[in-house]
Design a protein around this motif. Structure first.
Motif, mmCIF file in Angstrom:
data_model
loop_
_atom_site.group_PDB
_atom_site.id
_atom_site.type_symbol
_atom_site.label_atom_id
_atom_site.label_comp_id
_atom_site.label_asym_id
_atom_site.label_seq_id
_atom_site.Cartn_x
_atom_site.Cartn_y
_atom_site.Cartn_z
ATOM 1 N N MET A 37 -6.922 -4.385 -6.369
ATOM 2 C CA MET A 37 -6.134 -5.157 -5.402
ATOM 3 C C MET A 37 -5.527 -4.254 -4.318
ATOM 4 O O MET A 37 -5.508 -4.620 -3.140
ATOM 5 C CB MET A 37 -5.020 -5.926 -6.110
ATOM 6 N N LEU A 38 -5.059 -3.074 -4.703
ATOM 7 C CA LEU A 38 -4.522 -2.139 -3.715
ATOM 8 C C LEU A 38 -5.604 -1.651 -2.757
ATOM 9 O O LEU A 38 -5.381 -1.536 -1.554
ATOM 10 C CB LEU A 38 -3.853 -0.958 -4.408
ATOM 11 N N SER A 39 -6.781 -1.372 -3.291
ATOM 12 C CA SER A 39 -7.869 -0.914 -2.417
ATOM 13 C C SER A 39 -8.327 -2.041 -1.499
ATOM 14 O O SER A 39 -8.666 -1.792 -0.335
ATOM 15 C CB SER A 39 -9.030 -0.369 -3.242
ATOM 16 N N LEU A 40 -8.312 -3.271 -1.973
ATOM 17 C CA LEU A 40 -8.673 -4.408 -1.130
ATOM 18 C C LEU A 40 -7.657 -4.599 -0.007
ATOM 19 O O LEU A 40 -8.035 -4.863 1.150
ATOM 20 C CB LEU A 40 -8.768 -5.672 -1.981
ATOM 21 N N PHE A 45 -6.260 -3.989 5.724
ATOM 22 C CA PHE A 45 -5.374 -3.425 6.741
ATOM 23 C C PHE A 45 -6.152 -2.543 7.716
ATOM 24 O O PHE A 45 -6.002 -2.661 8.933
ATOM 25 C CB PHE A 45 -4.261 -2.630 6.058
ATOM 26 N N LEU A 46 -6.994 -1.670 7.202
ATOM 27 C CA LEU A 46 -7.784 -0.798 8.072
ATOM 28 C C LEU A 46 -8.787 -1.588 8.910
ATOM 29 O O LEU A 46 -9.037 -1.263 10.072
ATOM 30 C CB LEU A 46 -8.493 0.272 7.237
ATOM 31 N N PHE A 47 -9.354 -2.629 8.333
ATOM 32 C CA PHE A 47 -10.290 -3.466 9.076
ATOM 33 C C PHE A 47 -9.599 -4.115 10.265
ATOM 34 O O PHE A 47 -10.142 -4.164 11.373
ATOM 35 C CB PHE A 47 -10.887 -4.531 8.151
ATOM 36 N N PHE A 53 -7.737 -6.709 15.805
ATOM 37 C CA PHE A 53 -7.062 -7.995 15.595
ATOM 38 C C PHE A 53 -5.569 -7.838 15.852
ATOM 39 O O PHE A 53 -4.977 -6.798 15.563
ATOM 40 C CB PHE A 53 -7.260 -8.491 14.180
ATOM 41 N N ASP A 54 -4.951 -8.869 16.398
ATOM 42 C CA ASP A 54 -3.512 -8.858 16.595
ATOM 43 C C ASP A 54 -2.802 -9.152 15.281
ATOM 44 O O ASP A 54 -3.268 -9.974 14.496
ATOM 45 C CB ASP A 54 -3.107 -9.902 17.640
#
Length: 55
Positions: A37-40, A45-47, A53-54
């Motif tokens: 879940m943390l990696s997702l 966030f990085l994506f 994206f705003d």
């Protein structure tokens, strides 16, 4: 690399001689779930950052 080995050592020592084995299995499964879940969340966030994206 030394930090990862240190965390692995702490993780393995945390579950030594713990009873019942079923609870240990559930705790290990839960820790893997939390890691996923943390990696997702980090990926999402990085994506959003790199695609512009705003927020």
């Amino acid at each position: 690399m030394g930090t990862l080995l240190h965390f692995k050592h702490l993780y393995l020592n945390a579950f030594e001689n713990c009873k019942p084995e079923f609870a240990v299995f559930l705790l290990k499964l839960y820790s893997v779930f939390c890691l996923v879940m943390l990696s997702l969340a980090l990926y999402a966030f990085l994506f959003r950052i790199f695609t512009g994206f705003d927020f």
